[in-house]
Design a protein around this motif. Structure first.
Motif, PDB file in Angstrom:
ATOM      1  N   MET A 246      19.430  33.720  21.117  1.00 36.46           N
ATOM      2  CA  MET A 246      19.901  34.882  21.878  1.00 36.46           C
ATOM      3  C   MET A 246      20.949  34.448  22.910  1.00 36.46           C
ATOM      4  SD  MET A 246      19.396  37.660  21.057  1.00 36.46           S
ATOM      5  CE  MET A 246      19.532  39.309  21.136  1.00 36.46           C
ATOM      6  N   ALA A 247      20.614  33.338  23.610  1.00 35.34           N
ATOM      7  CA  ALA A 247      21.547  32.819  24.613  1.00 35.34           C
ATOM      8  C   ALA A 247      22.858  32.432  23.934  1.00 35.34           C
ATOM      9  CB  ALA A 247      20.934  31.625  25.330  1.00 35.34           C
ATOM     10  N   ASP A 248      22.679  31.880  22.730  1.00 42.62           N
ATOM     11  CA  ASP A 248      23.834  31.519  21.913  1.00 42.62           C
ATOM     12  C   ASP A 248      24.754  32.706  21.703  1.00 42.62           C
ATOM     13  OD1 ASP A 248      23.862  28.939  21.303  1.00 42.62           O
ATOM     14  OD2 ASP A 248      23.508  29.191  19.141  1.00 42.62           O
ATOM     15  N   LEU A 249      24.099  33.814  21.338  1.00 49.79           N
ATOM     16  CA  LEU A 249      24.815  35.037  21.033  1.00 49.79           C
ATOM     17  C   LEU A 249      25.696  35.448  22.209  1.00 49.79           C
ATOM     18  CD1 LEU A 249      25.141  37.493  19.161  1.00 49.79           C
ATOM     19  CD2 LEU A 249      23.219  38.507  20.355  1.00 49.79           C
ATOM     20  N   PHE A 250      25.085  35.410  23.411  1.00 48.19           N
ATOM     21  CA  PHE A 250      25.854  35.854  24.569  1.00 48.19           C
ATOM     22  C   PHE A 250      26.965  34.876  24.922  1.00 48.19           C
ATOM     23  CE2 PHE A 250      22.006  38.444  25.297  1.00 48.19           C
ATOM     24  CZ  PHE A 250      22.646  39.661  25.259  1.00 48.19           C
ATOM     25  N   SER A 251      26.671  33.597  24.784  1.00 51.88           N
ATOM     26  CA  SER A 251      27.725  32.642  25.120  1.00 51.88           C
ATOM     27  C   SER A 251      28.861  32.761  24.102  1.00 51.88           C
ATOM     28  CB  SER A 251      27.170  31.221  25.178  1.00 51.88           C
ATOM     29  OG  SER A 251      26.740  30.819  23.891  1.00 51.88           O
ATOM     30  N   ASN A 252      28.499  33.002  22.842  1.00 50.98           N
ATOM     31  CA  ASN A 252      29.537  33.191  21.831  1.00 50.98           C
ATOM     32  C   ASN A 252      30.395  34.409  22.129  1.00 50.98           C
ATOM     33  OD1 ASN A 252      28.963  30.992  20.249  1.00 50.98           O
ATOM     34  ND2 ASN A 252      27.463  32.082  19.009  1.00 50.98           N
ATOM     35  N   LEU A 253      29.704  35.523  22.436  1.00 48.81           N
ATOM     36  CA  LEU A 253      30.448  36.747  22.726  1.00 48.81           C
ATOM     37  C   LEU A 253      31.305  36.579  23.970  1.00 48.81           C
ATOM     38  CD1 LEU A 253      28.096  39.727  21.853  1.00 48.81           C
ATOM     39  CD2 LEU A 253      30.231  39.068  20.776  1.00 48.81           C
ATOM     40  N   ALA A 254      30.758  35.850  24.962  1.00 49.71           N
ATOM     41  CA  ALA A 254      31.528  35.618  26.182  1.00 49.71           C
ATOM     42  C   ALA A 254      32.789  34.825  25.859  1.00 49.71           C
ATOM     43  CB  ALA A 254      30.671  34.866  27.199  1.00 49.71           C
TER      44      ALA A 254
END
Lengths: 505, 166
Positions: free
Chosen positions: A1-9
């Motif tokens: 999940m954290a990955d997802l946000f860092s990717n989107l960021a």
């Protein structure tokens, strides 16, 4: 999940730089501008505008192309609502109810609901791409050549099953495309194949060239046949009252939801894409509606559902391209062509090695959808004026524009001649009821398929059963075989035809 | 068609007719393309042991197309299908001429003259063309393209004929 946000960021960091924002805006605007022209579909628009992105850096070029793609799609729905000439197969169903609404003086709400539905679908699809991207990439890295080959076979079979018309002819077109992709030098031995010592053919048939011929020139020639002026029935009233009423919104909200879900699923499937999604969404709405008799007479659900579905599908079809490197439909095949020109080989490696490229593009899709919503509604008046340009003036412009575009790719006059030749081939194919889209897909997948087939057989020491003994590959092959059997079975054929006949009654 | 002789004339009339000319001709053309590809790739190396030669994949696809084309054509022969659609010559002809002219002229004559001339040739493709407006639109398009491609997009295109530059 954290990955997802860092990717989107990371993605938004790339997409929100001023230059990329500008490219996204220009892409969406130009895409809409060309997509609005009647008789020019999404594929033709993307093919025509491909050369203008060549001078840009890779990230910018892809962002702009993506912008052109959904701009074109939005433009296509504007045309079908206002003129009843769907620019592309995907908006055929939108024309059914959209044009009826326009005739009743409700063109504004129809356009607005199409934009809102598309925007909502775009948001959902963007999140879906971000969520599915990473795990699918991991899966793709476990793929060997045998699995890749089987996956491509499955993709092509999907394309056949979901295409309209004869299954046999669609397969024939794919094989024709595969054969065309063989022209040029062999990757492994460097031997020149079927190039007849023409230096321009040594690198193979240019992808942009063939696409421009088959979709640009062929469409122009065919439209000239039709007697362009006769069947244009433009809504003459002024488009007033853009905002849909509260009732419109209430009516269409569930339709937008269902369309988005259906479109997202169909978009991921290889061979699916926007066309089948909009047909399926319309059929679904009509089936579950309490008042099916209102469809075809200006039901707002009949606009909302297919528009959301085709936008959702347009975006989720990036998933197989970005994670597996396999284009699921002809537009994505063009994107592969564009990436190759910039030296990017689409596939799982790109996601890992150039995350800013992939995530930047994904984030820009959301930004682009927002832009479309904001710019298009106020600009409807301009699009309407553009629709009044008679075809006799429009088609020579397109011819010249395409010719300059192809020439500028390599500065090679031979490319222009080849595109012209493929224009005639495309015209002939249309006249014999062969679909050119599977051909394009075959052409892009050809070299990939050959390479993986070669490697798989080399590893297995010439044993063809490798495709059936490796479990993942066997599953993919089994699904492909199953689908093919289903498609040929008469009972399903009937149902499949019904879906496509929907547009005519 | 060698049933009872009394039925023969009726049957021969039926069987001499190709029932789906569109598919029949379409399939035949694919067969011709496949044969051509087979001929064109005949000089390429085939399989060596279990590794593919340069010619293996092209021949494989060509045989596949040959088979599929024959099947399409057979279906066209045996089942009812649409007839040949009419081909118009005017649109395809002038659009093709315009494209050819563009390819020939762009190097020696440069973008401005070529684009305008080819615009006019392409415009011949429909009888609806009105020359005055076509001239104006053609001039505008030429101007637009000569600003868009070399300047806005930075593509190296020669604008004017070679002899004028020297």
């Amino acid at each position: 999940m954290a990955d997802l946000f860092s990717n989107l960021a990371l993605g938004f960091g790339v997409a929100l730089t001023p230059i990329n924002l500008l490219l996204c805006l220009v892409g969406a605007l130009v895409g809409t501008l060309v997509g609005v022209l009647p008789g020019i579909g999404t594929i033709a628009t993307v093919a025509m505008l491909l050369p203008i992105t060549f001078g840009l850096p890779p990230v910018g070029a892809l962002i702009m192309l993506a912008g052109i793609y959904y701009g074109a799609q939005y433009g296509g729905s504007t045309t079908s609502i206002l003129v009843n000439i769907p620019g592309e197969a995907g908006s055929v169903v939108t024309a059914l109810d959209g044009f009826q609404m326009a005739k009743q003086g409700r063109a504004g709400p129809a356009l607005a609901i199409a934009a809102i539905g598309s925007f909502f679908a775009g948001c959902v699809a963007t999140v879906l791409i971000a969520v599915l991207g990473a795990p699918l990439t991991k899966l793709a890295l476990a793929f060997g050549p045998a699995e890749y080959f089987s996956l491509m076979v499955l993709g092509l079979i999907f394309a056949v099953v979901l295409a309209k018309g004869s299954v046999l002819k669609a397969i024939a077109m794919i094989v024709f495309g595969l054969l065309l992709s063989m022209v040029g030098s062999d990757i492994e031995t460097g031997a020149s194949r079927m190039a007849f010592n023409i230096p321009e053919l040594a690198d193979g048939l240019g992808f942009a060239t063939v696409a421009m011929g088959l979709f640009g020139f062929a469409e122009i020639i065919r439209n000239l046949d039709a007697g362009s002026e006769s069947d244009r029935e433009l809504v003459q009233q002024k488009v007033t009252g853009l905002m849909p009423t509260a009732k419109d919104l209430r009516d269409s909200a569930p339709a937008i939801m269902r369309g988005t879900v259906l479109g997202s699923i169909l978009g991921i499937l290889p061979g699916g894409g926007a066309v089948i999604a909009s047909f399926a969404a319309y059929t679904l709405e009509k089936k579950i509606s309490k008042h099916p008799e209102r469809f075809g007479r200006g039901a707002i659900q009949g606009v909302a559902a297919p528009e959301s579905a085709n936008n959702a599908a347009a975006q989720t079809s990036f998933i197989p391209l970005l994670t597996l490197g396999i284009p699921p439909n002809a537009v994505m095949a063009l994107m592969v062509g564009a990436m190759t020109i910039h030296g990017i080989v689409p596939g799982p490696q790109v996601m890992q090695k150039q995350p800013e490229l992939v995530w930047g593009m994904i984030a820009s899709m959301w930004v682009g959808n927002l832009m479309l919503l904001v710019i298009n509604l106020p600009l409807v008046g301009i699009w309407v004026r553009l629709l009044r340009v008679p075809y006799r003036l429009m088609f020579p412009c397109i011819v010249i524009f395409c010719a300059i575009g192809i020439y500028s790719v390599n500065n090679a006059p031979v490319d222009v001649v080849l595109a012209g030749a493929f224009g005639l081939v495309g015209y002939w194919l249309i006249k014999h009821d062969f679909e050119p889209a599977p051909l394009l897909l075959g052409m892009v997948l050809g070299p990939l398929m050959e390479e993986n087939l070669r490697r798989a057989l080399l590893i297995s020491r010439g044993d063809w059963s490798v495709f059936l003994t490796r479990p993942l590959s066997a599953v993919l092959m089994a699904i492909a075989a199953f689908l093919l059997v289903l498609a040929i079975l008469p009972s399903l054929r009937k149902k499949r035809d019904e879906v496509f006949v929907e547009s005519e009654n | 068609m060698s049933d009872t002789p009394s039925h023969a004339p009726v049957k021969s009339v039926r069987s001499s007719r190709i029932r789906g000319p569109q598919d029949f001709v379409g399939g035949l053309a694919l067969v011709a393309i496949a044969l051509f590809a087979l001929w064109a790739s005949s000089d390429l190396q085939g399989m060596r042991g279990f590794s593919f030669g340069a010619g293996t994949a092209p021949r494989m696809f060509a045989f596949l197309l040959l088979f599929l084309g024959a099947a399409v054509s057979l279906i066209g022969l045996l089942t009812d299908g649409p007839g040949l659609s009419t081909f118009h010559w005017r649109g395809p002809f002038f659009v093709s001429v315009a494209i050819l002219a563009f390819a020939v002229a762009i190097r020696p004559l440069g973008l401005v003259i070529t684009a305008f001339a080819c615009f006019l040739i392409a415009a011949l493709g429909t009888p609806e063309t009105r020359w005055k407006e076509t001239m104006i639109v053609g001039a505008c398009l030429t101007l637009g393209c000569s600003l868009l491609f070399p300047y806005a997009l930075g593509l190296p295109l020669q604008m004017f004929p070679r002899f004028m530059i020297q």
